[in-house]
Design an enzyme around this catalytic site. Structure first.
Site, mmCIF file in Angstrom:
data_model
loop_
_atom_site.group_PDB
_atom_site.id
_atom_site.type_symbol
_atom_site.label_atom_id
_atom_site.label_comp_id
_atom_site.label_asym_id
_atom_site.label_seq_id
_atom_site.Cartn_x
_atom_site.Cartn_y
_atom_site.Cartn_z
ATOM 1 N N MET A 48 0.844 -1.199 0.000
ATOM 2 C CA MET A 48 0.000 0.000 0.000
ATOM 3 C C MET A 48 0.882 1.252 0.000
ATOM 4 S SD MET A 48 -3.412 -0.928 2.043
ATOM 5 C CE MET A 48 -2.784 -0.815 3.698
ATOM 6 N N GLY A 49 2.163 1.088 -0.341
ATOM 7 C CA GLY A 49 3.046 2.246 -0.455
ATOM 8 C C GLY A 49 3.562 2.731 0.888
ATOM 9 N N GLY A 54 11.107 -2.741 5.437
ATOM 10 C CA GLY A 54 10.363 -4.005 5.460
ATOM 11 C C GLY A 54 9.895 -4.366 4.058
ATOM 12 N N HIS A 55 9.278 -3.393 3.376
ATOM 13 C CA HIS A 55 8.829 -3.629 1.996
ATOM 14 C C HIS A 55 10.031 -3.940 1.102
ATOM 15 C CE1 HIS A 55 5.609 -0.630 3.359
ATOM 16 N NE2 HIS A 55 4.901 -1.687 3.015
ATOM 17 N N LYS A 167 5.054 -9.958 9.346
ATOM 18 C CA LYS A 167 4.510 -8.986 10.315
ATOM 19 C C LYS A 167 2.985 -9.058 10.329
ATOM 20 C CE LYS A 167 4.045 -4.166 10.475
ATOM 21 N NZ LYS A 167 2.667 -4.194 10.671
ATOM 22 N N ASP A 168 2.407 -9.202 9.140
ATOM 23 C CA ASP A 168 0.951 -9.353 9.049
ATOM 24 C C ASP A 168 0.668 -10.853 8.994
ATOM 25 O OD1 ASP A 168 -0.004 -6.417 8.474
ATOM 26 O OD2 ASP A 168 1.826 -6.756 7.351
ATOM 27 N N LEU A 202 8.960 -2.437 11.614
ATOM 28 C CA LEU A 202 8.723 -1.346 10.667
ATOM 29 C C LEU A 202 7.292 -1.405 10.178
ATOM 30 C CD1 LEU A 202 11.942 -1.191 8.469
ATOM 31 C CD2 LEU A 202 11.408 0.008 10.560
ATOM 32 N N SER A 203 6.680 -0.241 10.063
ATOM 33 C CA SER A 203 5.302 -0.140 9.578
ATOM 34 C C SER A 203 5.120 1.252 8.990
ATOM 35 C CB SER A 203 4.328 -0.334 10.748
ATOM 36 O OG SER A 203 3.053 0.152 10.391
ATOM 37 N N ARG A 205 2.697 2.975 9.322
ATOM 38 C CA ARG A 205 1.991 3.792 10.327
ATOM 39 C C ARG A 205 2.940 4.390 11.367
ATOM 40 N NH1 ARG A 205 -1.901 -0.262 9.168
ATOM 41 N NH2 ARG A 205 -3.919 0.643 8.590
HETATM 42 P P1 AMP Z 1 1.480 -2.930 3.448
HETATM 43 O O1 AMP Z 1 2.022 -1.870 2.545
HETATM 44 O O2 AMP Z 1 1.395 -2.522 4.877
HETATM 45 O O3 AMP Z 1 0.208 -3.536 2.909
HETATM 46 O O4 AMP Z 1 2.554 -4.103 3.434
HETATM 47 C C1 AMP Z 1 2.939 -4.715 2.233
HETATM 48 C C2 AMP Z 1 3.721 -5.942 2.548
HETATM 49 O O5 AMP Z 1 4.884 -5.595 3.297
HETATM 50 C C3 AMP Z 1 2.929 -6.947 3.401
HETATM 51 O O6 AMP Z 1 3.182 -8.258 2.931
HETATM 52 C C4 AMP Z 1 3.502 -6.718 4.776
HETATM 53 O O7 AMP Z 1 3.418 -7.855 5.611
HETATM 54 C C5 AMP Z 1 4.953 -6.421 4.446
HETATM 55 N N1 AMP Z 1 5.597 -5.719 5.560
HETATM 56 C C6 AMP Z 1 5.150 -4.605 6.194
HETATM 57 N N2 AMP Z 1 5.969 -4.287 7.229
HETATM 58 C C7 AMP Z 1 6.935 -5.228 7.244
HETATM 59 C C8 AMP Z 1 8.061 -5.473 8.084
HETATM 60 N N3 AMP Z 1 8.359 -4.678 9.114
HETATM 61 N N4 AMP Z 1 8.838 -6.531 7.808
HETATM 62 C C9 AMP Z 1 8.552 -7.364 6.775
HETATM 63 N N5 AMP Z 1 7.505 -7.197 5.944
HETATM 64 C C10 AMP Z 1 6.706 -6.138 6.176
#
Ligand code: AMP
Length: 298
Positions: A48-49, A54-55, A167-168, A202-203, A205
């Site tokens: 989701m950008g 992490g990404h 993480k998710d 990492l997030s 948010r």
């Molecule tokens: P999101 O943009 O939050 O939807 O995350 C996109 C992908 O990145 C998902 O598969 C998440 O699980 C992964 N992700 C987010 N944060 C982390 C992190 N800290 N470490 C590893 N993968 C992550």
């Protein structure tokens, strides 16, 4: 190969980097059908950008294990059950593009909401009840929204492998089920959680935390480590009590749930027989920001 370049380096050297960006389904599908004919393997990282390390770790792995890496950026409105969270979700497309170029991502797919949902998609997926635990209790229809977008993206991108972060964790389990149940020909790869030096996962948010909230947020990982340590000597109930007492004693953090569950079924574990089956998952509010994390007990 990984480049550690500054923004200035990238703009100065941009002529030697190459990443194609598609905004429409028809254009990316055309590109993919041409490449599929050449038997090229595609590694896909849906996001989701507001990209962070992490990404980027997922992109690195997708690049290493496939001929080309495709990243998607789409803030999926139907997986948000809270309007404010959707409105405030960080969006930094230019910065994301810079990061993706720096790690040699091959393709970015960044569709608009109209492109992905020209008409509302009200499909209901059977997720085997996995969507009803933990996150599902607090974020109604969240995983159905995730299933709708992930299935749509898989149909567009036709990846050989798709990379998701542990993480998710519940999302990962739900997507593995979705792929099996609906016979989607893609291998789901689970990638380790990337953390800050102080342990905070990492997030996207995290950027919305105030200085005080950011200072307290690493406590989430610390309490998970403590729960794991206690699992060697204490009962599940004792661990749960310890976690809720310690979290609620902290300023600025509010516990939403802490569960010790079976890694495959996501059902609550009452008594730990085998550490390798167990994962502890947590959701907290730090101020107004909702954060999740987890830890394997093995
Ligand atoms: P999101 O943009 O939050 O939807 O995350 C996109 C992908 O990145 C998902 O598969 C998440 O699980 C992964 N992700 C987010 N944060 C982390 C992190 N800290 N470490 C590893 N993968 C992550």
């Amino acid at each position: 190969m990984r480049h550690n370049l500054t923004l200035q380096d990238i703009s100065r050297l941009s002529f030697i980097f190459y990443m194609q960006i598609f905004y429409t389904i028809s254009k990316i599908k055309k590109y993919i059908s041409e490449h599929k004919n050449k038997k090229i393997s595609i590694g896909f990282v849906p996001t989701m950008g507001a990209l962070h390390k992490g990404h980027i770790s997922l992109i690195d792995r997708a690049k290493a294990e496939n001929d080309i890496c495709i990243c998607s950026i789409f803030v999926n409105p139907i997986q948000f059950n809270n309007k404010e969270d959707l409105l405030n979700y960080p969006r930094h497309l230019e910065n994301d593009i810079t990061q993706l170029i720096a790690v040699n991502c091959d393709i970015l797919f960044a569709p608009s909401e109209k492109e992905m949902y020209p008409v509302p998609d009200n499909t209901i997926y059977n997720l085997g009840g996995l969507d009803k635990f933990m996150e599902g209790k607090f974020r109604l229809n969240h995983f159905n929204g995730v299933a709708v977008i992930v299935k749509k993206l898989f149909e567009i991108v036709e990846p050989n492998r798709a990379y998701f972060g542990a993480k998710d964790f519940q999302q990962l389990v739900v997507i593995k089920y979705l792929v099996k149940k609906y016979s989607i020909p893609v291998e789901i790869i689970s990638c380790n959680i990337v953390r800050e030096d102080d342990g905070l996962a990492l997030s996207s948010r995290n950027a919305r935390l105030t200085k005080e909230e950011r200072a307290i947020a690493p406590f989430i990982h610390q309490i998970l480590l403590k729960a794991k340590e206690k699992s060697r000597t204490n009962s599940v109930n004792e661990i749960k009590n310890m976690v809720s007492e310690e979290i609620n004693a902290k300023p600025l953090i509010k516990l939403e749930y802490f569960e010790i569950v079976n890694k495959s079924t996501l059902e609550n574990i009452e008594k730990i027989d085998d550490f390798s089956d167990c994962i502890a998952c947590i959701a907290v509010f730090v101020g107004n920001i909702r954060l999740i994390d987890n830890i394997n007990f093995l």
